[in-house]
Design an enzyme around this catalytic site. Structure first.
Site, PDB file in Angstrom:
ATOM      1  N   TRP A 180       5.856   6.956   2.175  1.00 43.74           N
ATOM      2  CA  TRP A 180       6.470   6.412   3.390  1.00 43.74           C
ATOM      3  C   TRP A 180       7.909   6.889   3.551  1.00 43.74           C
ATOM      4  O   TRP A 180       8.570   6.546   4.528  1.00 43.74           O
ATOM      5  CB  TRP A 180       6.458   4.880   3.320  1.00 43.74           C
ATOM      6  CG  TRP A 180       7.073   4.385   2.052  1.00 43.74           C
ATOM      7  CD1 TRP A 180       6.403   4.091   0.895  1.00 43.74           C
ATOM      8  CD2 TRP A 180       8.465   4.190   1.767  1.00 43.74           C
ATOM      9  NE1 TRP A 180       7.306   3.725  -0.077  1.00 43.74           N
ATOM     10  CE2 TRP A 180       8.571   3.776   0.424  1.00 43.74           C
ATOM     11  CE3 TRP A 180       9.630   4.329   2.524  1.00 43.74           C
ATOM     12  CZ2 TRP A 180       9.792   3.494  -0.186  1.00 43.74           C
ATOM     13  CZ3 TRP A 180      10.848   4.060   1.914  1.00 43.74           C
ATOM     14  CH2 TRP A 180      10.917   3.640   0.580  1.00 43.74           C
ATOM     15  N   THR A 212       4.551  -4.588   5.887  1.00 37.36           N
ATOM     16  CA  THR A 212       5.727  -4.064   5.193  1.00 37.36           C
ATOM     17  C   THR A 212       6.477  -3.036   6.033  1.00 37.36           C
ATOM     18  O   THR A 212       7.560  -2.596   5.651  1.00 37.36           O
ATOM     19  CB  THR A 212       5.316  -3.376   3.872  1.00 37.36           C
ATOM     20  OG1 THR A 212       4.428  -2.300   4.166  1.00 37.36           O
ATOM     21  CG2 THR A 212       4.633  -4.347   2.928  1.00 37.36           C
ATOM     22  N   ASP A 266      -7.926   7.957  -1.368  1.00 37.35           N
ATOM     23  CA  ASP A 266      -6.755   7.177  -0.949  1.00 37.35           C
ATOM     24  C   ASP A 266      -5.749   8.054  -0.206  1.00 37.35           C
ATOM     25  O   ASP A 266      -4.541   7.879  -0.332  1.00 37.35           O
ATOM     26  CB  ASP A 266      -6.081   6.494  -2.149  1.00 37.35           C
ATOM     27  CG  ASP A 266      -4.980   5.537  -1.729  1.00 37.35           C
ATOM     28  OD1 ASP A 266      -5.085   4.957  -0.639  1.00 37.35           O
ATOM     29  OD2 ASP A 266      -3.997   5.386  -2.481  1.00 37.35           O
ATOM     30  N   CYS A 295      -0.461  -4.836  -9.344  1.00 40.76           N
ATOM     31  CA  CYS A 295       0.949  -5.213  -9.437  1.00 40.76           C
ATOM     32  C   CYS A 295       1.597  -4.747 -10.743  1.00 40.76           C
ATOM     33  O   CYS A 295       2.755  -4.365 -10.765  1.00 40.76           O
ATOM     34  CB  CYS A 295       1.094  -6.729  -9.324  1.00 40.76           C
ATOM     35  SG  CYS A 295       0.694  -7.346  -7.672  1.00 40.76           S
ATOM     36  N   THR A 354      -5.759   1.032   7.758  1.00 39.09           N
ATOM     37  CA  THR A 354      -4.618   0.247   8.217  1.00 39.09           C
ATOM     38  C   THR A 354      -3.471   1.139   8.701  1.00 39.09           C
ATOM     39  O   THR A 354      -3.243   2.231   8.185  1.00 39.09           O
ATOM     40  CB  THR A 354      -4.100  -0.680   7.104  1.00 39.09           C
ATOM     41  OG1 THR A 354      -3.948   0.081   5.911  1.00 39.09           O
ATOM     42  CG2 THR A 354      -5.077  -1.811   6.856  1.00 39.09           C
ATOM     43  N   ASN A 367      -6.336   4.814   4.219  1.00 36.30           N
ATOM     44  CA  ASN A 367      -7.584   5.095   3.530  1.00 36.30           C
ATOM     45  C   ASN A 367      -8.679   4.115   3.944  1.00 36.30           C
ATOM     46  O   ASN A 367      -8.418   3.068   4.529  1.00 36.30           O
ATOM     47  CB  ASN A 367      -7.364   4.986   2.023  1.00 36.30           C
ATOM     48  CG  ASN A 367      -6.788   3.630   1.644  1.00 36.30           C
ATOM     49  OD1 ASN A 367      -5.581   3.439   1.739  1.00 36.30           O
ATOM     50  ND2 ASN A 367      -7.624   2.680   1.258  1.00 36.30           N
ATOM     51  N   CYS A 411      -5.338  -6.820 -12.092  1.00 31.34           N
ATOM     52  CA  CYS A 411      -3.955  -6.842 -12.563  1.00 31.34           C
ATOM     53  C   CYS A 411      -3.176  -5.565 -12.249  1.00 31.34           C
ATOM     54  O   CYS A 411      -1.966  -5.595 -12.016  1.00 31.34           O
ATOM     55  CB  CYS A 411      -3.904  -7.076 -14.072  1.00 31.34           C
ATOM     56  SG  CYS A 411      -4.971  -8.406 -14.652  1.00 31.34           S
TER      57      CYS A 411
HETATM   58 CA    CA Z   1      -3.703   3.633   0.485  1.00 28.76          CA
END
Ligand code: CA
Length: 724
Positions: free
Chosen positions: A428, A200, A339, A636, A274, A294, A633
């Site tokens: 971000w 992304t 996180d 999203c 990542t 994380n 679920c």
């Molecule tokens: Ca994260």
């Protein structure tokens, strides 16, 4: 308006493009961009080379790279629009996108052309004078890939180099497009498609190589950043951020050292870490810096029972751009269990600290501390909280380690109401910096999230791997109305030399948007769910101008100049408080002084009423549904069935609540896979689907009982725009 319209629109996008655009330039007419002045770049599109990128600050009329220059300060040295005249700012032109999802792309402006990416990794090129569409590119990401994407089908930006535009796609391709035509020049698959990676973030071009990382830390992948030859796409180097299985040997010394900080069998889920946002190049030190995410799972007990630091998770890492060789790292959150990605945008500054000039790398981190590091050595110079922080009592500048409060590690059976919550202090969204004021302008969040460990966590091949109860906020905050549960966003002006907040903009619910600082003494700010794009006085924080953009606005604005006129451009769309079923207007908006174009009047919208069927399920069935919902679920559809704004449907008002057969067709048979809702038959049985339906019905019933006349239920803990 829903996604099906998008698919239809996609096939006829070129036909409707002209009709979608309006310009206030008389020479073009309202609907006829076909006959127009050829862009200055007609012969040469995106003619950007290494020297031009390195000297980008010397060409303030352009916006050639994601952060404006390699320093990533999101600063425009243009000053035609200033504090005295910004009230005259008006729309010059706009162009509709063919997606109604959340838009996070920062455009580029190069020699007469605007390039911008949208949701689903699409790219547009527009004549920047008129708004006429020059080309459109759709990488045709398979809809079912959405199940591998944690946080919206977004794309945050593109790169330009040597006549090409580079975009990373949700399904892991890095693609070079001919900047003149939008045709593919090359396409490189940068990931293992059998794993749950996605892209992304915006590529950056450094010394003839395209740098890109990926996402997937919520699911379970091994993070890395790669460098690819800008001409061919061939991989030049790859730097993993966490070690693999020691039995298979390590790629380099950095991985061997990192492995000493891990226990357990972390490699089975990849480890995480990542590289999903910040990448900064410093020509002065010849280093590339990137942030890492994380660990997987979030809960460290389930990832590494020995409680090690887990390098290089939640770290800022410096490598050589030519080889990817490790040079230094600074870990913001050792043993991350919250996180707390360290991927947030970073910038290079030259500031005076304690009377000494310093060349520094600065990151306002998701964990709530703003870090100032020596750019060459990585030495920690300061670390100050810039929002409400309760997981650590400051950072020890000698050791560089946070003073973690023991209770923040949420032992099984306890609850820790974390601040910043997993929504983060800062995501971000672009920070900016004005060298005249010496201030950074930081999109900031004040957020809480109840951390409750999941007992008996088991890794899953579908859905999140967190090791905590992701659906907890709904019930926890309902049952504890007196504990803080807010999630608000705003921009702050921050002095990195003193570590102090200087002013604060207005607060809005949920995540806020990116910023742009200009030499006109302005800070442009995308106001998130307020639907407001605004400008503040960079020194005083006075709000001098704002416009209703009819939809959520979170992307970063840019500024550029053509023929002596300064423009400000921003992508808008999505993230609306009204939600997925509301009309959404995803567009590129371009402003200038005395612009007179107006947006069409929005379609009137009546929100769907809460109308759940009678709840007949047992408490046990609802609890099973809650657990399955949390696992599969919530990623999203949000923690309470409705908190993903414009990107995913509000399940509390879906008609499918009235038909188990129809619900099963979606959940178990994948009838909406092309829209992004893949089948979950691999992990869910009909009784699970029934339990999930019962759980959502219980949510909708509770919401309706709480507010019988409201259109949609209580908004307990708002959308997680930027959990990635
Ligand atoms: Ca994260």
């Amino acid at each position: 308006m829903n996604v099906s319209h998008k698919l239809i629109a996609l096939t006829i996008s070129l036909a409707v493009a002209a009709g979608c655009q309006r310009s206030d330039q008389e020479t073009t007419g309202a609907d006829a961009p076909a006959t127009r002045e050829v862009p200055a770049a007609a012969a040469k599109f995106a003619e950007v080379d290494g020297q031009r990128l390195q000297n980008a600050a010397g060409e303030p009329s352009q916006w050639m790279t994601y952060g404006g220059t390699y320093s990533e300060r999101h600063f425009s040295n243009l000053d035609q629009i200033d504090t005295g005249n910004v009230a005259r700012l008006g729309l010059a032109w706009f162009a509709d996108y063919d997606t109604n999802l959340t838009q996070t792309g920062t455009p580029l402006y190069i020699d007469g052309v605007i390039y911008v990416s949208t949701a689903w990794s699409k790219v547009y090129a527009f004549d920047a004078r008129t708004g006429a569409q020059l080309w459109y590119y759709n990488p045709k990401v398979p809809g079912e890939w959405a199940v591998k994407v944690c946080c919206g089908l977004v794309n945050r930006g593109i790169a330009a180099y040597d006549g090409k535009i580079y975009v990373g796609t949700l399904d892991g391709r890095l693609i070079a497009l001919d900047a003149a035509t939008g045709e593919e020049v090359w396409s490189k698959l940068t990931i293992d498609p059998d794993q749950r990676y996605s892209i992304t973030s915006a590529p950056r071009v450094v010394k003839g190589k395209v740098l890109i990382g990926n996402s997937g830390g919520e699911f379970g992948v091994r993070g890395y950043i790669g460098a690819y030859d800008a001409q061919t796409g061939e991989e030049a180097w790859r730097f993993y951020t966490v070690p693999g299985n020691p039995a298979e040997g390590f790629e380099n010394e950095a991985m061997a050292r990192a492995a000493d900080t891990w226990g357990g069998e972390w490699w089975k889920l990849g480890g995480g870490g990542t590289v999903w946002d910040a990448i900064v190049y410093d020509p002065e030190s010849d280093l590339v810096y990137f942030g890492t995410g994380n660990g997987t799972p979030w809960n460290q007990r389930d990832r590494d029972p020995t409680g090690g630091d887990n390098l290089y998770l939640a770290s800022i890492v410096a490598v050589r751009p030519d080889t990817g060789e490790y040079v230094w790292h600074y870990q913001t959150t050792p043993g991350d269990t919250w996180d707390y990605d360290a991927v947030s945008p970073m910038m290079l500054l030259d500031i005076e600290l304690d009377g000494k000039p310093r060349h520094v790398l600065v990151q306002p981190c998701k964990n709530g501390f703003l870090y100032v590091l020596d750019a060459a050595s990585g030495k920690l110079l300061s670390a100050d909280p810039f929002t409400t922080v309760n997981w650590a009592d400051g950072v020890n500048l000698e050791t560089g380690r946070p003073n973690v409060r023991p209770e923040a590690r949420y032992e099984i059976g306890s609850v820790f109401n974390l601040a910043p919550g997993v929504q983060g202090a800062h995501g971000w969204h672009a920070n900016s910096y004005n060298p005249s004021t010496g201030l950074m302008y930081i999109p900031t969040q004040r957020a809480y999230f109840p951390m409750i460990a999941e007992e008996n966590y088991q890794p899953s091949e579908v859905g999140y791997n967190l090791g905590l109860d992701f659906a907890a906020p709904f019930t926890y905050y309902r049952d504890h109305p007196d504990v803080p549960s807010e999630f608000v966003g705003y921009v702050i002006a921050w002095d990195p030399a003193t570590g102090r907040e200087v002013w604060r903009g207005e607060e809005n619910q949920g995540a806020t948007g990116g910023t742009l600082a200009t030499a006109g003494g302005l800070v442009f700010h995308s106001g998130g769910s307020s639907n407001e794009f605004r400008a503040y006085d960079a020194r005083s924080g006075d709000k001098l101008w704002h416009v209703d953009v009819q939809t959520g606005v979170v992307a970063a604005p840019i500024s550029y100049e053509i023929d002596g006129t300064q423009y400000v451009a921003v992508s808008v769309g999505g993230g609306t408080a009204a939600g997925y079923f509301a009309p959404n207007h995803s567009r590129l908006l371009v402003f200038k002084l005395d612009g007179t174009t107006t947006l069409p009047t929005p379609v009137e919208y009546v929100p769907r009423p809460l109308n759940p069927p009678v709840l007949t399920a047992s408490a046990e069935e609802i609890e099973l549904g809650r657990q399955q919902y949390s696992q599969y679920c919530a990623a999203c559809h949000g923690t309470n069935g409705q908190t993903r704004g414009a990107t995913f449907p509000n399940l509390m008002v879906t008609p499918l609540l009235h038909t188990q057969e129809g619900f099963d067709q979606v959940v178990l048979q994948g009838v909406r896979a092309e829209r992004g809702m893949a089948s979950f038959a691999q992990v869910l049985e009909p009784r699970d689907s029934a339990a999930i339906l019962a759980y959502v019905v219980s949510l909708a019933t509770a919401a309706k009982d709480a507010a019988p006349t409201a259109a949609a239920g209580p908004t307990v803990n708002q959308p997680h725009e930027d959990i990635e």
